[in-house]
Write an enzyme that holds these catalytic residues in place. Structure first.
Site, PDB file in Angstrom:
ATOM      1  N   GLN A 195       0.819  -1.205   0.000  1.00  0.00           N
ATOM      2  CA  GLN A 195       0.000   0.000   0.000  1.00  0.00           C
ATOM      3  C   GLN A 195       0.858   1.262   0.000  1.00  0.00           C
ATOM      4  O   GLN A 195       0.330   2.363  -0.130  1.00  0.00           O
ATOM      5  CB  GLN A 195      -0.917   0.006   1.241  1.00  0.00           C
ATOM      6  CG  GLN A 195      -1.939  -1.114   1.229  1.00  0.00           C
ATOM      7  CD  GLN A 195      -2.799  -1.169   2.476  1.00  0.00           C
ATOM      8  OE1 GLN A 195      -2.938  -2.226   3.063  1.00  0.00           O
ATOM      9  NE2 GLN A 195      -3.387  -0.051   2.887  1.00  0.00           N
ATOM     10  N   ARG A 251      -8.934  -1.228   7.870  1.00  0.00           N
ATOM     11  CA  ARG A 251      -9.995  -0.325   7.412  1.00  0.00           C
ATOM     12  C   ARG A 251     -10.454   0.608   8.521  1.00  0.00           C
ATOM     13  O   ARG A 251     -11.645   0.734   8.817  1.00  0.00           O
ATOM     14  CB  ARG A 251     -11.164  -1.123   6.850  1.00  0.00           C
ATOM     15  CG  ARG A 251     -11.814  -0.353   5.709  1.00  0.00           C
ATOM     16  CD  ARG A 251     -12.703  -1.157   4.830  1.00  0.00           C
ATOM     17  NE  ARG A 251     -13.187  -0.292   3.764  1.00  0.00           N
ATOM     18  CZ  ARG A 251     -13.839  -0.701   2.713  1.00  0.00           C
ATOM     19  NH1 ARG A 251     -14.096  -1.976   2.551  1.00  0.00           N
ATOM     20  NH2 ARG A 251     -14.235   0.150   1.803  1.00  0.00           N
ATOM     21  N   CYS A 252      -9.472   1.227   9.147  1.00  0.00           N
ATOM     22  CA  CYS A 252      -9.751   2.095  10.286  1.00  0.00           C
ATOM     23  C   CYS A 252      -8.592   3.048  10.379  1.00  0.00           C
ATOM     24  O   CYS A 252      -7.452   2.622  10.490  1.00  0.00           O
ATOM     25  CB  CYS A 252      -9.821   1.253  11.545  1.00  0.00           C
ATOM     26  SG  CYS A 252      -9.324   2.102  13.028  1.00  0.00           S
ATOM     27  N   GLU A 305     -13.068   4.240   4.907  1.00  0.00           N
ATOM     28  CA  GLU A 305     -13.158   3.410   6.110  1.00  0.00           C
ATOM     29  C   GLU A 305     -14.387   3.709   6.947  1.00  0.00           C
ATOM     30  O   GLU A 305     -14.678   2.970   7.899  1.00  0.00           O
ATOM     31  CB  GLU A 305     -11.912   3.641   6.964  1.00  0.00           C
ATOM     32  CG  GLU A 305     -10.645   3.298   6.229  1.00  0.00           C
ATOM     33  CD  GLU A 305      -9.439   3.994   6.828  1.00  0.00           C
ATOM     34  OE1 GLU A 305      -8.481   3.310   7.158  1.00  0.00           O
ATOM     35  OE2 GLU A 305      -9.471   5.216   6.978  1.00  0.00           O
TER      36      GLU A 305
HETATM   37  N1  MCN Z   1     -14.138   9.204  -2.988  1.00  0.00           N
HETATM   38  C1  MCN Z   1     -15.009  10.058  -3.627  1.00  0.00           C
HETATM   39  N2  MCN Z   1     -15.464  11.180  -2.984  1.00  0.00           N
HETATM   40  C2  MCN Z   1     -15.094  11.457  -1.703  1.00  0.00           C
HETATM   41  C3  MCN Z   1     -14.224  10.574  -1.028  1.00  0.00           C
HETATM   42  C4  MCN Z   1     -13.745   9.456  -1.706  1.00  0.00           C
HETATM   43  O1  MCN Z   1     -15.373   9.790  -4.776  1.00  0.00           O
HETATM   44  N3  MCN Z   1     -15.529  12.545  -1.079  1.00  0.00           N
HETATM   45  C5  MCN Z   1     -13.576   8.046  -3.689  1.00  0.00           C
HETATM   46  C6  MCN Z   1     -12.087   8.249  -3.913  1.00  0.00           C
HETATM   47  O2  MCN Z   1     -11.800   8.988  -5.040  1.00  0.00           O
HETATM   48  C7  MCN Z   1     -11.567   6.831  -3.962  1.00  0.00           C
HETATM   49  C8  MCN Z   1     -12.485   6.103  -2.982  1.00  0.00           C
HETATM   50  O3  MCN Z   1     -13.683   6.899  -2.882  1.00  0.00           O
HETATM   51  O4  MCN Z   1     -11.697   6.315  -5.258  1.00  0.00           O
HETATM   52  C9  MCN Z   1     -11.861   5.991  -1.579  1.00  0.00           C
HETATM   53  O5  MCN Z   1     -11.280   7.209  -1.270  1.00  0.00           O
HETATM   54  P1  MCN Z   1     -10.667   7.625   0.150  1.00  0.00           P
HETATM   55  O6  MCN Z   1     -11.730   7.746   1.147  1.00  0.00           O
HETATM   56  O7  MCN Z   1      -9.791   8.781  -0.092  1.00  0.00           O
HETATM   57  O8  MCN Z   1      -9.782   6.375   0.604  1.00  0.00           O
HETATM   58  P2  MCN Z   1      -8.447   5.837  -0.068  1.00  0.00           P
HETATM   59  O9  MCN Z   1      -8.546   5.910  -1.510  1.00  0.00           O
HETATM   60  O10 MCN Z   1      -7.285   6.419   0.619  1.00  0.00           O
HETATM   61  O11 MCN Z   1      -8.568   4.315   0.290  1.00  0.00           O
HETATM   62  C10 MCN Z   1      -8.154   3.826   1.534  1.00  0.00           C
HETATM   63  C11 MCN Z   1      -9.277   3.149   2.256  1.00  0.00           C
HETATM   64  C12 MCN Z   1      -8.700   2.293   3.300  1.00  0.00           C
HETATM   65  S1  MCN Z   1      -7.650   3.002   4.403  1.00  0.00           S
HETATM   66  C13 MCN Z   1      -8.946   0.952   3.323  1.00  0.00           C
HETATM   67  S2  MCN Z   1      -8.321   0.063   4.597  1.00  0.00           S
HETATM   68  C14 MCN Z   1      -9.701   0.342   2.275  1.00  0.00           C
HETATM   69  C15 MCN Z   1     -10.640   1.257   1.608  1.00  0.00           C
HETATM   70  O12 MCN Z   1     -10.058   2.410   1.325  1.00  0.00           O
HETATM   71  N4  MCN Z   1      -9.125  -0.620   1.544  1.00  0.00           N
HETATM   72  C16 MCN Z   1      -9.778  -1.032   0.409  1.00  0.00           C
HETATM   73  N5  MCN Z   1     -11.406   0.721   0.646  1.00  0.00           N
HETATM   74  C17 MCN Z   1     -10.968  -0.371  -0.043  1.00  0.00           C
HETATM   75  N6  MCN Z   1     -11.612  -0.802  -1.139  1.00  0.00           N
HETATM   76  C18 MCN Z   1     -11.109  -1.833  -1.839  1.00  0.00           C
HETATM   77  N7  MCN Z   1     -11.801  -2.261  -2.925  1.00  0.00           N
HETATM   78  N8  MCN Z   1      -9.967  -2.463  -1.493  1.00  0.00           N
HETATM   79  C19 MCN Z   1      -9.282  -2.091  -0.393  1.00  0.00           C
HETATM   80  O13 MCN Z   1      -8.156  -2.698  -0.074  1.00  0.00           O
HETATM   81 CU1  CUN Z   2      -7.084   1.875   7.984  1.00  0.00          CU
HETATM   82  S1  CUN Z   2      -6.635   0.163   7.157  1.00  0.00           S
HETATM   83 MO1  CUN Z   2      -6.466   1.282   5.573  1.00  0.00          MO
HETATM   84  O1  CUN Z   2      -5.609   2.424   6.545  1.00  0.00           O
HETATM   85  O2  CUN Z   2      -5.242   0.697   4.726  1.00  0.00           O
END
Ligand code: MCN
Ligand code: CUN
Length: 789
Positions: A227, A374-375, A744
């Site tokens: 990651q 996921r937290c 998360e």
């Molecule tokens: N998004 C959006 N509008 C927002 C916020 C987010 O459209 N206001 C979209 C983003 O563009 C992105 C997705 O939602 O495509 C998730 O965005 P974000 O909340 O920024 O999270 P991350 O991309 O940083 O993903 C990390 C988060 C974590 S920490 C875990 S754990 C997790 C999760 O995402 N692992 C996943 N979702 C997952 N989903 C899949 N399929 N696989 C994982 O391993």
């Molecule tokens: Cu919070 S588990 Mo995610 O941070 O990869």
């Protein structure tokens, strides 16, 4: 139900707010995804790992002679080999150290003891079976409370003399005296012991890598499932001494990360050492049991919480003491300054002055770790505790749990809100989300139904969770991992024909970044989403970033992407002024073009401007159209939501059925509503999992009792209810797009809704708390003891 946001772009352009279909799906649907185990390099060898059957033992000897005679086996690596190079220990993300291979003592069941390199996976496995290890078992410390007792064996005698205890650290936050006073003066206090069990990320793809050492060029390429590829490269450079420019970390499609692919595992280091030793590419892929038994766990928090309030139900104070079981080494993936993560966001969605939180990290004979699962860094634990306590308080004083929450919420006018443990919540509207959830589920109707059912002896419960998340680590004045500040990045290149290549410092694992980051650029520059290619996960090409976890991609790299795009727009304005022979200040930007104010037919499209950047740029201006941004967020973002679960309990079996589940989320402005709903659906299912099924337990000898999917239960489509999702929109005031993270939220917010619903169904029988996972056996036992089942 969604609060409508105004869309600035057409569906063809596909900017913010459009449910653009995922660019990554065609390859996944056609079976053309590329995972690490799909990769076969010429001359590649296999590595397999010998693991300890004991949770604590002295290694008296390792005999590798029979293994070396197995056809195909080329080498066996043991701790003593690594010790010569000083590589038998490695630093952890939390500043502790962890064994790569033991030289003397094994500290948990399934710990790596030796690595076998062979010409095939089968030969490597045969070699593993032929390695003979002579163990002398030692007393095992399983219970972290016992680990703190005076006569407990010291598990880490390697630590400094003043640290000869199993307590790793003590951490506190808030004002102890104020919290004590508030609880002493409170008209009502409730207290509870809440255990959040050890659980394990069970992503479809296990961890693995191929280390490929090219001795002629002095180049190490590490193909892997990570990651955070850049951080891995830097750690590898520091640990191995190889020059960083000669290390390339490359990721492929990742079959789920969920926090489990943040740490550095001994297997990666061993594959690197093996490749350096034999001079060939070496592949290591875990099997499922190795993954469940040896990789980083999550949670394992023993929480004692006390909440004080007035008789009318106004919360006045909170005090929390926690024992955190970290296994034999502190390998938690948390920012450096936060040994217990962001656990002190535990005051949640409620406005009160006095709070105190303390956490002790403890060593036991279990695998090390403490990933988030996921937290965003221990927030799930915090949310579970406060949402359970608020429900206990409501039941204790006979007040409706929804009303109690409404009476205590931080009000929309109070943002930015300073919490008693020091966080500044950026924005929120908690009453709106809860009221929407209550309306969608018909809360009043459900309470009526519950009374009727209770009169008939049926068990039905309603549970609420109104959580506040804290994501987007993080501002560089407070957030770093191993000294690396938690900024993130984006580099955008516009080609002459108006097509775009953008590279980001974060790493998608299924979240759809190839689509949503293209949407951010489409929004800002007006290029259609289909003309924008997003790349990531190759440290030779992507700009440095800290990776994807803690829902930081949108808050940090998303902001970098918007700002990089705006830098391009600034240059495009200059180019347009040149092309239109107009003054820059006389130009206005709408829908992908610059036009002259007052003469809307005099304009240049972004595509025309891109072409001119290479063919007709003004004298004195650099050619080309590209920009890069490294974004340091001014604050975290605080997404939130209100979830309501309805459960029915079978009196005969104790089985809990989640009949309905309404989730109202607020992640500020949304980039792709379909992807956000997908994140919520997946996240809710991953919240259901530890609520009712997932748990890793150990017997008194430290044997892992959930080392296969026969015992580590995952919910399937059969157990999963039809999630009902809705949104409110409260933009983040400091994020360039007004967006907050969401990845998360659902996993963080949902377990207490389910636990609260189960306790709500049983409170009248004298039940105050049931720790998750709420198995049929736990519930049946309660009902049986009360003479009901
Ligand atoms: N998004 C959006 N509008 C927002 C916020 C987010 O459209 N206001 C979209 C983003 O563009 C992105 C997705 O939602 O495509 C998730 O965005 P974000 O909340 O920024 O999270 P991350 O991309 O940083 O993903 C990390 C988060 C974590 S920490 C875990 S754990 C997790 C999760 O995402 N692992 C996943 N979702 C997952 N989903 C899949 N399929 N696989 C994982 O391993
Ligand atoms: Cu919070 S588990 Mo995610 O941070 O990869």
């Amino acid at each position: 139900m969604t609060t409508e946001t105004q869309l600035a772009t057409t569906p063809e352009v596909g900017g913010m707010g459009h449910s653009v279909k995922r660019k990554e799906d065609p390859r996944f649907i056609r079976g053309a995804g590329k995972y690490i185990d799909d990769l076969v390099l010429p001359g590649m060898l296999w590595m397999d790992i010998v693991r300890s059957p004991y949770a604590h033992a002295t290694i008296k000897g390792i005999d590798t002679s029979a293994a070396l005679k197995v056809p195909g086996v080329l080498a066996v690596i043991v701790g003593a080999d690594l010790e010569k190079a000083g590589l038998h220990w490695m630093p952890t993300l939390a500043g502790d150290k962890q064994m790569v291979l033991p030289t003397r003592t094994v500290m948990y069941q399934a710990q790596e003891v030796a690595a076998v390199v062979a010409t095939s996976r089968y030969a490597a496995a045969d070699g593993v079976a032929a390695v003979e290890v002579d163990y002398a078992p030692l007393p095992v410390v399983v219970d972290p409370m016992k680990a703190l007792e005076k006569d407990a064996p010291i598990l880490r005698p390697d630590r400094a003399a003043d640290k000869q205890t199993n307590r790793i650290w003590h951490w506190e936050s808030g004002d102890r005296a104020a919290a004590d006073a508030a609880l002493k003066d409170a008209e009502v206090t409730v207290s509870e012991d809440i255990y959040i069990p050890r659980i394990h990320v069970a992503s479809i793809e296990t961890c693995g890598c191929i280390a490929d050492w090219d001795a002629v060029r002095g180049q190490m390429t590490l193909h892997m499932t990570s990651q955070a590829p850049h951080a891995i490269r830097t750690v590898l450079a520091l640990v191995s001494g190889l020059p960083e420019q000669n290390i390339r970390v490359k990721t492929y499609d990742i079959g789920g990360g969920f926090g489990g692919k943040v740490p550095v595992y001994p297997g990666y280091v061993l594959a690197v050492v093996a490749s350096l030793t034999v001079g060939k590419p070496v592949k290591w892929i875990e099997d499922r049991s190795e993954n469940l038994q040896a990789d980083s766990f999550a949670r394992d928090y023993h929480i004692h919480a006390e909440l004080g309030a007035t008789k009318a139900g106004k919360i006045t104070g909170l005090k929390v003491r926690t024992i955190a079981d970290h296994g034999y080494s502190d390998a938690a993936a948390d920012p450096t300054k936060f040994p217990a993560g962001l656990f002190n966001v535990i005051t949640g969605s409620y406005d009160f002055d006095s709070a105190f939180v303390e956490v002790d990290g403890v060593y036991t004979n279990k695998p090390p770790g403490g990933v988030a699962y996921r937290c965003s860094f221990r927030v799930t634990e915090a949310v579970h505790a406060i949402e359970r306590m608020v429900d206990i308080l409501a039941h204790e004083i006979g007040k409706d749990p929804a009303q109690l929450r409404l009476d205590n919420f931080i009000q929309p006018g109070q943002f930015p809100y300073k919490s008693p443990t020091g966080w500044e919540y950026d924005s929120g509207n908690y009453p709106a989300a809860l009221k929407m959830a209550m309306e969608l589920i018909d809360y009043a109707g459900l309470r009526k139904e519950q009374l009727e059912k209770r009169a008939r002896g049926e068990l039905m419960g309603i549970g609420i969770s109104s959580f506040t998340e804290i994501v987007g680590a993080g501002p560089s004045h407070e957030f770093d991992i191993l000294g690396l500040k938690m900024f993130d990045s984006c580099e955008i290149r516009v080609h002459p024909t108006g097509k775009v290549l953008a590279r980001i410092g974060v790493q998608t694992q299924g979240q759809g970044h190839e689509t949503t980051f293209a949407q951010i650029i489409a929004e800002e520059l007006g290029f259609p989403v289909g003309d924008i290619k997003i790349e990531y996960g190759d440290t030779d090409t992507a700009p440095y970033g800290l990776g994807t976890y803690a829902s930081r991609s949108t808050p940090v790299a998303g902001a970098a992407t918007a700002i990089a795009a705006r830098k391009i727009r600034d240059k495009a304005r200059k180019l347009a002024a040149h092309l239109l022979e107009a003054n820059e200040d006389d130009l206005e930007w709408t829908n992908g073009k610059f036009s002259v104010k007052g003469s809307p037919d005099r304009f240049k499209t972004i595509q025309e401007i891109a072409f001119a950047a290479y063919t007709n740029h003004p004298q004195g201006m650099e050619a080309g159209l590209e920009a890069v941004d490294y974004y340091d967020p001014p604050n975290l973002t605080f997404p939130f939501g209100s979830y309501i679960a309805v459960v029915d309990i079978d009196k005969g079996t104790g089985q809990v059925k989640v009949r309905r589940f309404v989730a109202v989320d607020d992640c500020g402005n949304i980039i792709n509503p379909m992807i956000v709903d997908g994140q919520i659906h997946g996240g809710l299912t991953m919240g259901l999992a530890p609520s009712l099924y997932e748990e890793i337990t150990y017997d008194e000898n430290g044997n892992n009792l959930a080392g296969t999917f026969m015992d580590y239960l995952l919910p399937t489509a059969v157990e999963t209810p039809a999630w009902e999702v809705a949104k409110t929109t409260t933009p983040s005031p400091h994020h360039p797009l007004g967006a907050k993270g969401v990845g998360e939220s659902a996993t963080v917010g949902s377990p207490p809704a389910i636990a609260n619903a189960v306790v709500d169904a049983l409170w009248h029988l004298g039940v105050r708390n049931i720790d998750i996972p709420i198995s049929p056996h736990k519930v049946w036992k309660i009902l049986h003891d009360k003479g009901i089942s």
